[in-house]
Design a protein around this motif. Sequence first.
Motif, PDB file in Angstrom:
ATOM      1  N   TYR A  48      17.122  21.075  12.293  1.00  0.00           N
ATOM      2  CA  TYR A  48      17.439  22.086  11.291  1.00  0.00           C
ATOM      3  C   TYR A  48      17.865  21.472   9.960  1.00  0.00           C
ATOM      4  O   TYR A  48      18.216  22.187   9.034  1.00  0.00           O
ATOM      5  N   VAL A  50      16.764  19.478   6.457  1.00  0.00           N
ATOM      6  CA  VAL A  50      15.543  19.635   5.657  1.00  0.00           C
ATOM      7  C   VAL A  50      14.451  18.669   6.122  1.00  0.00           C
ATOM      8  O   VAL A  50      13.300  19.089   6.325  1.00  0.00           O
ATOM      9  N   MET A  53      13.065  20.052   9.373  1.00  0.00           N
ATOM     10  CA  MET A  53      12.203  21.219   9.212  1.00  0.00           C
ATOM     11  C   MET A  53      10.853  20.826   8.632  1.00  0.00           C
ATOM     12  O   MET A  53       9.813  21.394   9.002  1.00  0.00           O
ATOM     13  N   GLU A  72      15.125  29.834   8.190  1.00  0.00           N
ATOM     14  CA  GLU A  72      16.265  28.924   8.309  1.00  0.00           C
ATOM     15  C   GLU A  72      16.653  28.331   6.951  1.00  0.00           C
ATOM     16  O   GLU A  72      17.833  28.262   6.612  1.00  0.00           O
ATOM     17  N   VAL A  73      15.662  27.892   6.184  1.00  0.00           N
ATOM     18  CA  VAL A  73      15.967  27.234   4.917  1.00  0.00           C
ATOM     19  C   VAL A  73      16.508  28.215   3.890  1.00  0.00           C
ATOM     20  O   VAL A  73      17.217  27.838   2.959  1.00  0.00           O
ATOM     21  N   ASN A  74      16.195  29.519   4.075  1.00  0.00           N
ATOM     22  CA  ASN A  74      16.602  30.529   3.111  1.00  0.00           C
ATOM     23  C   ASN A  74      17.721  31.417   3.649  1.00  0.00           C
ATOM     24  O   ASN A  74      18.058  32.429   3.040  1.00  0.00           O
ATOM     25  N   GLY A  79      21.632  28.357   5.008  1.00  0.00           N
ATOM     26  CA  GLY A  79      20.338  27.888   4.528  1.00  0.00           C
ATOM     27  C   GLY A  79      20.473  26.839   3.444  1.00  0.00           C
ATOM     28  O   GLY A  79      21.387  26.881   2.604  1.00  0.00           O
ATOM     29  N   ALA A  80      19.557  25.864   3.450  1.00  0.00           N
ATOM     30  CA  ALA A  80      19.618  24.784   2.462  1.00  0.00           C
ATOM     31  C   ALA A  80      19.440  25.309   1.045  1.00  0.00           C
ATOM     32  O   ALA A  80      20.099  24.834   0.112  1.00  0.00           O
TER      33      ALA A  80
END
Length: 224
Positions: A48, A50, A53, A72-74, A79-80
């Motif tokens: 999870y 960056v 992913m 997940e990233v958002n 989220g990153a």
Amino acid sequence: MPEFYPSIGEAVGAAMQHNIRLVHGSGTSGSDQPLQIRYLPHPSADPYSVPGMIARLTETATPDEVAGIIEEVNGALVGALPQLTELVAAAADWTRIRLAFDDPHHNPTFETWTRLAAAHSMLRDVQEQLEIAEDGIAACPAELTDPRHHEMVNVLRTRELLSDALGVGAVAAAATPAARDPETNRQRAARTSSPQAATHRTTSPAGSAEVPTSTPPPRAPRTR
């Protein structure tokens, strides 16, 4: 050494330069700063993160898997992208309390704040675009189409993960306790950046040890 390089050639070149600095000391590079070695875990160690992913987002990933990665990233909580947005906002606020408008013709601090505010606004827009794209990704076909259609648009990804550029073995070696020893780090850097090491990685047998790919745990419900 940064975590990403535009090409394998630049990654190998940076590794060789890094090795020279380790052997001859920081004086060779003209820098008085002592050389520091940074541990970079393999992407599979944290699916999870960056890099994790990115490693999971392969051409053969299913639409649901890719949509889940974008989710997940958002994600609003961890989220990153929202975290990056908050970081830029914090930098803009840091600049804001250093503003002065006494000189109407020269105000570089305000120009810096303006750039940070603009970057923050663009990142907010990116979050909104990804929320819309997430639904579109889930609706994409699972099968790859005829390559002749792919030529109609350009490839956007231009950088490789460091683990892809230097090989799994070089990154996995950093996880061992002995890798924290400076002399061990120097010797490993010499082996990694030498032409013989590159040849060995290319011709190593299929049964050689590799870092296992960890399976990400089930995703938590998304909070928008």
